[in-house]
Design a protein around this motif. Structure first.
Motif, PDB file in Angstrom:
ATOM      1  N   ASP A  85       0.832  -1.206   0.000  1.00  0.00           N
ATOM      2  CA  ASP A  85       0.000   0.000   0.000  1.00  0.00           C
ATOM      3  C   ASP A  85       0.872   1.264   0.000  1.00  0.00           C
ATOM      4  O   ASP A  85       1.359   1.703   1.026  1.00  0.00           O
ATOM      5  N   GLY A  86       1.048   1.854  -1.174  1.00  0.00           N
ATOM      6  CA  GLY A  86       1.850   3.067  -1.313  1.00  0.00           C
ATOM      7  C   GLY A  86       1.206   4.294  -0.701  1.00  0.00           C
ATOM      8  O   GLY A  86       1.880   5.286  -0.437  1.00  0.00           O
ATOM      9  N   CYS A  87      -0.099   4.253  -0.458  1.00  0.00           N
ATOM     10  CA  CYS A  87      -0.780   5.399   0.148  1.00  0.00           C
ATOM     11  C   CYS A  87      -0.406   5.570   1.627  1.00  0.00           C
ATOM     12  O   CYS A  87      -0.686   6.608   2.213  1.00  0.00           O
ATOM     13  N   LYS A  88       0.239   4.574   2.201  1.00  0.00           N
ATOM     14  CA  LYS A  88       0.751   4.710   3.571  1.00  0.00           C
ATOM     15  C   LYS A  88       2.067   5.478   3.580  1.00  0.00           C
ATOM     16  O   LYS A  88       2.483   5.978   4.614  1.00  0.00           O
ATOM     17  N   ASP A  89       2.727   5.567   2.412  1.00  0.00           N
ATOM     18  CA  ASP A  89       4.032   6.209   2.310  1.00  0.00           C
ATOM     19  C   ASP A  89       3.986   7.586   1.665  1.00  0.00           C
ATOM     20  O   ASP A  89       4.908   8.377   1.818  1.00  0.00           O
ATOM     21  N   THR A  90       2.943   7.876   0.933  1.00  0.00           N
ATOM     22  CA  THR A  90       2.700   9.199   0.368  1.00  0.00           C
ATOM     23  C   THR A  90       1.183   9.385   0.306  1.00  0.00           C
ATOM     24  O   THR A  90       0.459   8.439   0.017  1.00  0.00           O
ATOM     25  N   PRO A  91       0.700  10.577   0.641  1.00  0.00           N
ATOM     26  CA  PRO A  91      -0.750  10.769   0.673  1.00  0.00           C
ATOM     27  C   PRO A  91      -1.414  10.552  -0.693  1.00  0.00           C
ATOM     28  O   PRO A  91      -0.917  11.000  -1.709  1.00  0.00           O
ATOM     29  N   CYS A  92      -2.521   9.859  -0.697  1.00  0.00           N
ATOM     30  CA  CYS A  92      -3.340   9.660  -1.888  1.00  0.00           C
ATOM     31  C   CYS A  92      -4.612  10.474  -1.716  1.00  0.00           C
ATOM     32  O   CYS A  92      -5.045  10.690  -0.585  1.00  0.00           O
ATOM     33  N   PRO A  93      -5.233  10.946  -2.767  1.00  0.00           N
ATOM     34  CA  PRO A  93      -4.895  10.698  -4.161  1.00  0.00           C
ATOM     35  C   PRO A  93      -3.667  11.494  -4.598  1.00  0.00           C
ATOM     36  O   PRO A  93      -3.314  12.501  -3.994  1.00  0.00           O
ATOM     37  N   VAL A  94      -3.044  11.003  -5.661  1.00  0.00           N
ATOM     38  CA  VAL A  94      -1.904  11.675  -6.284  1.00  0.00           C
ATOM     39  C   VAL A  94      -2.454  12.512  -7.434  1.00  0.00           C
ATOM     40  O   VAL A  94      -3.253  12.035  -8.225  1.00  0.00           O
ATOM     41  N   LYS A  95      -2.029  13.768  -7.496  1.00  0.00           N
ATOM     42  CA  LYS A  95      -2.472  14.662  -8.565  1.00  0.00           C
ATOM     43  C   LYS A  95      -1.283  15.025  -9.445  1.00  0.00           C
ATOM     44  O   LYS A  95      -0.203  15.336  -8.936  1.00  0.00           O
ATOM     45  N   LYS A  96      -1.463  14.984 -10.742  1.00  0.00           N
ATOM     46  CA  LYS A  96      -0.417  15.322 -11.693  1.00  0.00           C
ATOM     47  C   LYS A  96       0.132  16.712 -11.375  1.00  0.00           C
ATOM     48  O   LYS A  96      -0.626  17.652 -11.153  1.00  0.00           O
ATOM     49  N   GLY A  97       1.454  16.819 -11.304  1.00  0.00           N
ATOM     50  CA  GLY A  97       2.114  18.097 -11.043  1.00  0.00           C
ATOM     51  C   GLY A  97       2.406  18.366  -9.577  1.00  0.00           C
ATOM     52  O   GLY A  97       3.193  19.254  -9.259  1.00  0.00           O
ATOM     53  N   ASP A  98       1.766  17.632  -8.661  1.00  0.00           N
ATOM     54  CA  ASP A  98       2.053  17.790  -7.232  1.00  0.00           C
ATOM     55  C   ASP A  98       3.431  17.242  -6.916  1.00  0.00           C
ATOM     56  O   ASP A  98       3.863  16.244  -7.491  1.00  0.00           O
ATOM     57  N   LYS A  99       4.125  17.889  -5.988  1.00  0.00           N
ATOM     58  CA  LYS A  99       5.383  17.346  -5.486  1.00  0.00           C
ATOM     59  C   LYS A  99       5.057  16.421  -4.324  1.00  0.00           C
ATOM     60  O   LYS A  99       4.262  16.760  -3.451  1.00  0.00           O
ATOM     61  N   LYS A 100       5.658  15.245  -4.338  1.00  0.00           N
ATOM     62  CA  LYS A 100       5.398  14.248  -3.307  1.00  0.00           C
ATOM     63  C   LYS A 100       6.705  13.767  -2.721  1.00  0.00           C
ATOM     64  O   LYS A 100       7.717  13.675  -3.412  1.00  0.00           O
ATOM     65  N   LYS A 101       6.682  13.451  -1.449  1.00  0.00           N
ATOM     66  CA  LYS A 101       7.792  12.787  -0.784  1.00  0.00           C
ATOM     67  C   LYS A 101       7.272  11.448  -0.304  1.00  0.00           C
ATOM     68  O   LYS A 101       6.128  11.326   0.115  1.00  0.00           O
ATOM     69  N   PHE A 102       8.132  10.445  -0.388  1.00  0.00           N
ATOM     70  CA  PHE A 102       7.740   9.144   0.121  1.00  0.00           C
ATOM     71  C   PHE A 102       8.968   8.407   0.597  1.00  0.00           C
ATOM     72  O   PHE A 102      10.083   8.690   0.202  1.00  0.00           O
ATOM     73  N   SER A 103       8.737   7.494   1.501  1.00  0.00           N
ATOM     74  CA  SER A 103       9.819   6.638   1.985  1.00  0.00           C
ATOM     75  C   SER A 103       9.202   5.301   2.367  1.00  0.00           C
ATOM     76  O   SER A 103       8.007   5.202   2.622  1.00  0.00           O
ATOM     77  N   TYR A 104      10.062   4.286   2.387  1.00  0.00           N
ATOM     78  CA  TYR A 104       9.601   2.963   2.769  1.00  0.00           C
ATOM     79  C   TYR A 104      10.713   2.304   3.561  1.00  0.00           C
ATOM     80  O   TYR A 104      11.818   2.158   3.057  1.00  0.00           O
ATOM     81  N   LYS A 105      10.444   1.962   4.803  1.00  0.00           N
ATOM     82  CA  LYS A 105      11.415   1.237   5.613  1.00  0.00           C
ATOM     83  C   LYS A 105      11.221  -0.245   5.383  1.00  0.00           C
ATOM     84  O   LYS A 105      10.092  -0.739   5.379  1.00  0.00           O
ATOM     85  N   LEU A 106      12.333  -0.936   5.200  1.00  0.00           N
ATOM     86  CA  LEU A 106      12.279  -2.340   4.864  1.00  0.00           C
ATOM     87  C   LEU A 106      13.304  -3.086   5.689  1.00  0.00           C
ATOM     88  O   LEU A 106      14.459  -2.676   5.769  1.00  0.00           O
ATOM     89  N   THR A 107      12.894  -4.169   6.325  1.00  0.00           N
ATOM     90  CA  THR A 107      13.813  -5.013   7.077  1.00  0.00           C
ATOM     91  C   THR A 107      14.078  -6.269   6.254  1.00  0.00           C
ATOM     92  O   THR A 107      13.148  -7.002   5.917  1.00  0.00           O
ATOM     93  N   ILE A 108      15.359  -6.470   5.932  1.00  0.00           N
ATOM     94  CA  ILE A 108      15.754  -7.660   5.193  1.00  0.00           C
ATOM     95  C   ILE A 108      15.889  -8.804   6.202  1.00  0.00           C
ATOM     96  O   ILE A 108      16.573  -8.656   7.214  1.00  0.00           O
ATOM     97  N   PRO A 109      15.234  -9.938   5.970  1.00  0.00           N
ATOM     98  CA  PRO A 109      15.325 -11.055   6.916  1.00  0.00           C
ATOM     99  C   PRO A 109      16.776 -11.488   7.146  1.00  0.00           C
ATOM    100  O   PRO A 109      17.595 -11.496   6.220  1.00  0.00           O
ATOM    101  N   GLY A 110      17.101 -11.850   8.384  1.00  0.00           N
ATOM    102  CA  GLY A 110      18.453 -12.258   8.759  1.00  0.00           C
ATOM    103  C   GLY A 110      18.963 -13.468   8.012  1.00  0.00           C
ATOM    104  O   GLY A 110      20.166 -13.630   7.840  1.00  0.00           O
ATOM    105  N   ALA A 111      18.086 -14.312   7.533  1.00  0.00           N
ATOM    106  CA  ALA A 111      18.496 -15.525   6.829  1.00  0.00           C
ATOM    107  C   ALA A 111      18.838 -15.268   5.359  1.00  0.00           C
ATOM    108  O   ALA A 111      19.203 -16.183   4.636  1.00  0.00           O
ATOM    109  N   THR A 112      18.747 -14.006   4.910  1.00  0.00           N
ATOM    110  CA  THR A 112      19.038 -13.678   3.519  1.00  0.00           C
ATOM    111  C   THR A 112      20.524 -13.897   3.242  1.00  0.00           C
ATOM    112  O   THR A 112      21.375 -13.406   3.973  1.00  0.00           O
TER     113      THR A 112
END
Length: 87
Positions: A31-58
């Motif tokens: 769900d990208g709307c948790k990382d940047t507000p939706c709805p997205v409008k053409k021409g709007d500036k958006k910031k987004f980030s996603y924290k990701l934990t890589i499993p230790g067994a990788t």
């Protein structure tokens, strides 16, 4: 482009294989709307980030990782990084 929704896609290219990380990483939230507000409008500036934990067994790997944020009509954002996942 205008979009009511946004969904993450995350893939790694390892040794010529395309791996869908979203299905391999437990708890990956598409769900990208948790990382940047939706709805997205053409021409709007958006910031987004996603924290990701890589499993230790990788295992230690070298890969190209491609992240896409997909809206109603296709890609809203797309980027690729090359790197190593190490212990």
């Amino acid at each position: 482009a205008d979009s009511a929704k946004a969904e993450w896609s995350l893939h790694a290219i390892v040794g010529g294989l395309d791996l869908d990380l979203a299905t391999l990483i437990p708890g990956f939230d598409r769900d990208g709307c948790k990382d940047t507000p939706c709805p997205v409008k053409k021409g709007d500036k958006k910031k987004f980030s996603y924290k990701l934990t890589i499993p230790g067994a990788t295992p230690t790997i070298e890969a190209d990782v491609k992240a896409r944020l997909i809206g109603d009509k296709g890609d809203l954002f797309c980027g690729t990084v090359h790197g190593d996942i190490k212990d």
